[in-house]
Design an enzyme around this catalytic site. Structure first.
Site, short mmCIF file in Angstrom:
data_model
loop_
_atom_site.label_atom_id
_atom_site.label_comp_id
_atom_site.label_asym_id
_atom_site.label_seq_id
_atom_site.Cartn_x
_atom_site.Cartn_y
_atom_site.Cartn_z
N ASN A 15 18.07 4.48 -14.59
CA ASN A 15 19.25 4.95 -13.86
C ASN A 15 18.76 5.57 -12.58
OD1 ASN A 15 21.52 7.76 -14.32
ND2 ASN A 15 21.76 5.99 -13.00
N GLY A 16 19.28 5.12 -11.46
CA GLY A 16 18.83 5.65 -10.17
C GLY A 16 18.63 4.52 -9.19
N ASP A 63 39.76 13.19 -6.24
CA ASP A 63 38.36 13.60 -6.29
C ASP A 63 37.62 13.37 -4.97
OD1 ASP A 63 36.99 10.77 -6.64
OD2 ASP A 63 38.68 10.86 -8.01
N CYS A 118 24.97 6.90 -0.21
CA CYS A 118 23.96 7.36 -1.16
C CYS A 118 22.93 6.26 -1.36
CB CYS A 118 24.61 7.69 -2.50
SG CYS A 118 23.41 8.16 -3.78
N GLY A 135 28.90 2.75 -16.08
CA GLY A 135 28.61 1.34 -15.79
C GLY A 135 29.43 0.47 -16.71
N CYS A 189 24.49 3.38 -13.35
CA CYS A 189 23.90 3.15 -14.67
C CYS A 189 24.02 4.34 -15.60
CB CYS A 189 22.41 2.86 -14.55
SG CYS A 189 22.01 1.44 -13.57
N TYR A 227 32.46 13.87 -9.86
CA TYR A 227 33.14 12.64 -10.25
C TYR A 227 32.45 11.84 -11.35
CZ TYR A 227 35.03 7.91 -9.72
OH TYR A 227 35.59 6.69 -9.95
N CYS A 233 25.35 12.66 0.63
CA CYS A 233 26.56 11.92 0.95
C CYS A 233 27.52 12.77 1.79
CB CYS A 233 27.23 11.40 -0.32
SG CYS A 233 27.52 12.67 -1.57
N SER A 252 40.79 11.20 -12.47
CA SER A 252 39.68 12.10 -12.20
C SER A 252 40.10 13.35 -11.44
CB SER A 252 38.58 11.35 -11.45
OG SER A 252 39.14 10.68 -10.36
N CYS A 307 21.27 17.76 -4.39
CA CYS A 307 21.29 16.68 -3.41
C CYS A 307 22.75 16.49 -2.98
CB CYS A 307 20.74 15.38 -3.99
SG CYS A 307 20.94 14.01 -2.81
N CYS A 365 22.10 15.73 -8.28
CA CYS A 365 23.21 15.14 -7.53
C CYS A 365 24.49 15.93 -7.73
CB CYS A 365 23.42 13.69 -8.00
SG CYS A 365 24.96 12.96 -7.43
#
Lengths: 490, 490, 490, 490
Positions: D126-127, D371, D407, D47, D21, D267, D467, D308, D464, D261
């Protein structure tokens, strides 16, 4: 009265040159129209406004679909592609010129189709006929009814008046009457036909696919996408007729070396295409090196103006040792088209497409590498963005010579008095744009980058470079009728 | 390969006759195209698949829009109508015949437009040219390129080959070469033109609007909707050229009384239109009275087959004294078109459109009045519904004579061997449909109802009734070439 | 801010009453959603703006589709219907009230769906809850989040707060809290449920299909279209729960005879539906006979105002002996909707929909039979058309009593001060409309026509006739809160 | 049952990670929704499937529009934007997860809206909430009706159950109950509100526009496009309430430094955005330098995998001295979506999007910089293309550590057993992909590139990085309920 929904390009707003067409044809494969769709998708950069495909199937006859918009939004749908059966098909993508009016718009989308007593024939044309207006007047006088505002329709009517019994002979007859630049892909019920004008101004290549399939495409990237193997370029003045897995070549329009459009190297063709055995990317990279050698300047960063200036910027960076960076980022979700945009969208302009990498640019001396300067308005907007982000100096390096003359061979250029380079010297342009320096690659430098080690041959130039030199290899007769002034002999 | 979205009619499924076109033109009013849109909306029953409008404006030239679908869904939108400025416009609605293939479909939508050396001309045609195939072959032989599969396009190409200096003279030249039925509305930059063939098979009327405006319309209901005043019918063989508020009449195609299509009275024209000074509704009502007199039967109810059988059913009821009732109800939300229907929708058939008023019908002897019998399949379905609802007896009364011959003058009829009346006697038809009785109005009864008190003149019939009599007033030459067998002389 | 594309009705422009909904459900058949689509198509006259279907499949769970527009344009497409698998489905058609705003519009389309701890439940509602505003306030106070502007959503939230373990018990709990009129069709994963309020104001019938399938429909015409057999009406106050081919009936809301809406007979229901064992067409026909007996007048023709006045006009003609004729013709190609219409379309008004059969009307004394008078503006337009066509006299006969009070039980009526009959006597209305005479059927006459031989029972009226009498069988509590004045006790 | 038209991505086909998002809000400017549209356009990379805007206007109340597709295709149209008046608006773009079923799809598009007794409130999130499933069960148990399948809807229902009198207090109440990652933008009739969770996992920045306008945006590129000035980031655990040109800040969720994050750097975020005072482009460039230092290899060219991998490839080239080149060209006309694609389109795969610059690659040792590696299937396809074009050697360098853990904080990742790095060692991955070498940047290298000079703090990691490390800073409680196995403590 403009139709609703004409495209609004927030960045260039007319300050750009457009290749007017891409052509593609394939024979000897099942569901040929699907291959044509893929080929046209790969050629989409040559014409984004509309596309058309004609296919022939023994049981179902000729079928055709024309659509506004991108190939991927139309010609990928199973339900549409089912209406185009058969193992022989050709297609066309085009840039729709501003002159098209309501009642002609979709009718102007090629391929054009004619029903003759010996069967149907479809034709797709990349280029521009310099005597089309005169031919059109003459044909109407003799009873031809034009259905489009496209000059290319002349070819069909000239074919209709030929007394040849055979459609490929009629194509020859017709093309002998036209002047200018043309790369033509045509089809009858059994034949796929490709032709290039005597000077070979626009590209056209031949490929093989499968056991007995053949492909014609404006560029090699159209072969790659369908996994076809590159065979060779169609020669200037050559006509190939492909039928039953055989290619017959004739040279109805002479046997010269031709004068290929040098701007295809600079801007029109895709960087992954190969022209004259040479990677377009490589040529652009070398232009950057030439520029660095011809017009060095002290700076902190070399940044491309996205996306077409990138290979030259890499070349400039390598030759100069100044670090390459993406100082300007392009929003990948901007298409060319905003339908019925709000005022705020209209006013937003270049920001919709580009954003400066502010943290990178701040306080830096920046070299911006762009492909060309047309009206100069885009360059001004980009300069504003860069300075607004805090750049210390801005230097423009342009990967082509000054564009001072309009093209009459299939590129949509503004009138001469709108071209910045037709009205100003290089220094005046620099001041008008408002940058610290502005330099164009020389014509010789461009030729060297394109593989002509000794530069431009002043007597017999290897390329068509009329947009830079004002030397038109074919007299633009319709334009002269309308009062266009050629460059005075020196 | 059929295009997606072709209409599926759950009731008739081909068991019907279609008028192929309606034409309309107006001059001398602001925003003429808006009036044409309204006129075409009133003529929508003459052609439901597609429509087109061409308008001329001095500043903006000729503009044209063609669309599939109803007039009300396309030509009512402000944004579209703005693209059709000017005070002179013509339009056309059409029924799209099954033969149209993908690449021609929208191109077949009229008006057709031709650019001539003396200016543009648009033409809309109602009717059918019986020598079009031969003309087309000849024109292609001489270099004409046809852009549509419509025979009407011949007219434009014949005009292009005329040596007359004046567009209305070229129209005359062109129409002198065609055979068959035509009611034509055409326009140049300054003139609105109307023409009917020598026999006046298809209708065309003239009206006035405002101070200096004129209107041409297939039927008078097209005048009513825009508040125009009916002036007169265009005569068989007449050409009117309207310019600067003046109407010039000539008779380039003879001066006969003509033979108007009697089926316009029975079915095609709208009941509120006036033909030959006579209300179409009145004629249909009188057919019902004739039927009651010719073919009486004892029964409890007279019910129309919706909607076209209604006026004759009212007449039958009045003449017979048997009560009129709506035994079958039509769902007003069914259009002709189901796009990509589910199987269940396909199988549902007639129920999607019609429902029986079961409480009314149960145990009753019912007379059903319908306009015609073509293949007979619809009659069978309706009989099944009525019996299923518990009717005691079912008697069909048909408001036209047996349709035993195809029409070649602008009506889409099945091949002769598909017409029930070409293969069976009246009694055989009754048994095949499975009803208690079946009677058609006689040809004389039909003529009387249409105002010819003494019935049909055997020597010089007042109408074209080829579909009933097999007597074709113009030889259908293309059809004869294809092997069609005329009725043997007696 | 109105959304673009709201419908513009050229004829009534608000001068009409609208049934607000139709409901339909089916269980025990394969592809149940297809049957629901057909049922809703047959009920389209009860709500034309939008429709929705929810279906349940064991493998695929609940799926739902909501769409603006006609059922036939949305729910007939195979690709859409494939997204609604399962043997249990319900649906809803609705008239979208003017109050709907941008962000709620499609969310207001039923069926509503709720996910409960014991599984999902979908509900479709025909009627109107007279205490919905108060309930909504209360529910929001306690933490319910409404997703639509529809009062019917209360039912789902009341269910969510019930402590019953079983969804059908929760429905009972919820409906015990609501006041007003409701015919509800609901579904859980295994059950099809139908409920009618204690007075049974809105219709709901039960049918059988196949071996073990059951159907619920607002009207019997919804059974006919899918070939289902009529079983019986759901009783006032009854709840049926259908599961595994069994129908369980309870009477949670009392056991009265009910007061069915008499206007369903006059206008809302389809003429081929059967209510209380009686054909709606027959009732309307009898209203015409009552009118002829109560309010005779000398005239030449009886003409219906299309289409709803037709059965009463036939009855009037039969009873009076004055010939019946279609003096006004309806253009069958007009839908309700013009998107973004041109000014000319807006101004054209009634002519877009209706045309007078001028040849028939000229010089005649005409009786026009219409179903009702709301604001009176349409009657005025029709009178203008008829006089303009040269009628000698115009007499209006109305197949319902004067509509003087708004309905709060599921019909969209204007505010009381907009109703012509609330402001004027019959003679004043006649003068305001400008006709030679105007007569309404009496309330007793209407009751007789609807099968109550002794007319209206003054003590216990057999129908809800609040719109005529001002006697509301359920107090409209939300309206009273907003200041609505009930009729003073006499 | 999947709806028709779900996107088909010819390249990655699921082999990618998606930010779920982007959020944006603005207050204090005229036509706020237009600014939100532009902001969402700049955030489109976060998104691409759908977007929504809610706006508030005193006269017109709350209005909302939700649409599938790109912002530029929907929210640029004047006719649509006119339905969203007012000076306060928020919006959301989202990636639509595969789980969405027919009946919920558009309902899942945010912002969510709730009508409370003290007024309406819209929320965009978002999250990802790690305890949403448990909350949802609990809320349904207590009578909440969920309208979407989105977990974010919990926030609205938790607000509805709060006993606070004030909407911003209710937001606090609600967010205190949720666990996981959230950057929320919300609005009431008078306030624009922004909140970040205690760890600040997802980004959110504050900007100023005009005299008294304020902006909240997921990234700074959303400020640039509307010419807003960057003020600061919203802090982890902070809530800002903006009203009447004033910003009130509180810290309802603690006062930690947070754990942003790290993958946003790698990315998700746009290269021209600035995070923590640091250019995302610069961080990616430095990752390339770290990679070159950690994993050098002899080669002829460094090529990015478009788009990317580009900045890291430039960094690798600069650090290693190996020339940078665009060996793979991306077709700029490919969107993510092919509706109803032909089989040939499906089979074409990566060629639709990418083409190798064959002339450049032939015979060369190529380093490809990408990436990340998710499932590895894309890497395999790209390797095939490069080898097929004649490369001598292929070396992959990956600008992130091996992605071995899913994630749960707002990124759509495959299940753990689908992640290549969860199943294989680096060498096994190299062999499976089939390249000459494969190296990932180290976690310390990544931290250094992101500005943490000493690398990752083993005790209190600055970011964080679950991942990569499997160390989840918030327990994913819903996942643990479903049986997810955390990394074993060492």
């Amino acid at each position: 009265m403009p139709l609703p929904g004409l495209p609004f390009d927030p960045l260039t707003d007319g300050d750009t040159l457009h290749e007017e067409c891409g052509v593609f044809g394939v024979t000897g494969v099942a569901e040929a129209a699907n291959f044509v769709a893929l080929g046209l998708h790969a050629l989409q950069h040559r014409g984004q406004e509309a596309g058309g495909i004609v296919a022939y199937d023994a049981a179902d006859g000729f079928n055709s679909v024309r659509r506004f918009g991108y190939v991927r939004d139309n010609f990928t749908k199973a339900s549409l592609m089912e209406t185009l059966p058969g193992s022989l098909a050709i297609g066309h993508v085009r840039y729709s010129t501003a002159g098209s009016k309501g009642h002609t718009a979709l009718r102007d989308v090629q391929p054009f189709f004619g029903e003759f007593s010996m069967g149907g024939c479809a034709i797709a044309h990349n280029g521009n006929l310099t005597n089309a207006a005169a031919l059109r007047r003459e044909l109407i006088e003799h009873g031809s009814i034009f259905q489009s505002s496209s000059d290319s329709e002349c070819i069909i009517h000239l074919m209709a008046r030929s007394i040849q019994k055979n459609l490929s002979e009629r194509i020859k007859d017709a093309l002998r009457r036209v002047e200018g630049a043309f790369s033509v892909v045509a089809m009858t019920r059994t034949k796929l036909i490709g032709v290039r004008d005597a000077l070979g101004v626009r590209p056209l290549v031949l490929g093989r696919i499968g056991d007995k399939g053949y492909v014609l495409s404006s560029e090699t990237c159209g072969l790659d996408i369908i996994g076809a193997e590159f065979v060779r370029e169609i020669e200037p003045g050559e006509m190939v007729v492909i039928s039953d897995g055989k290619v017959e070549s004739t040279r109805p329009f002479g046997n010269s070396k031709g004068r290929f459009c040098v701007f295809e190297h600079v801007y029109f063709s895709r960087p992954d295409s190969i022209i004259g055995g040479r990677s377009v990317y490589e040529t652009r990279y070398q232009i950057g090196r030439e520029l660095a050698a011809e017009s060095p300047v002290e700076a902190d960063l070399v940044c491309p103006v996205p996306d077409s200036g990138t290979p030259a910027a890499v070349g400039y960076s390598h030759a100069s040792g100044i670090p390459f960076a993406f100082g300007i980022v392009r929003n990948q979700y901007v298409g060319r088209t905003f339908i019925e945009p709000t005022d705020q969208i209209r006013n937003m302009g270049v920001r919709l497409k580009l954003n400066v990498n502010r943290a990178l640019i701040r306080g830096k001396r920046v070299i911006l590498v762009d492909d060309s300067v047309v009206r100069g308005t885009t360059s001004k907007k980009i300069k504003d963005m860069i300075l607004d982000a805090g750049a210390a100096e801005v230097h423009f390096r342009i990967a082509s010579p000054p564009t001072a003359w309009p093209c009459f061979y299939g590129v949509d250029t503004p009138d001469r008095d709108k071209l910045l380079a037709a009205r100003m010297t290089e220094d005046e342009m620099r001041d008008w744009i408002g940058v610290d320096s502005l330099r164009f690659v020389s014509l010789d430098g461009l030729y060297r980058a394109a593989g002509e080690a000794r530069g431009r041959d002043a007597v017999c130039p290897q390329f068509c470079d009329a947009c830079f030199s004002g030397e038109y290899p074919v007299a633009p007769s319709d334009q002269l009728d309308r009062g266009f002034q050629m460059k005075a002999a020196e």
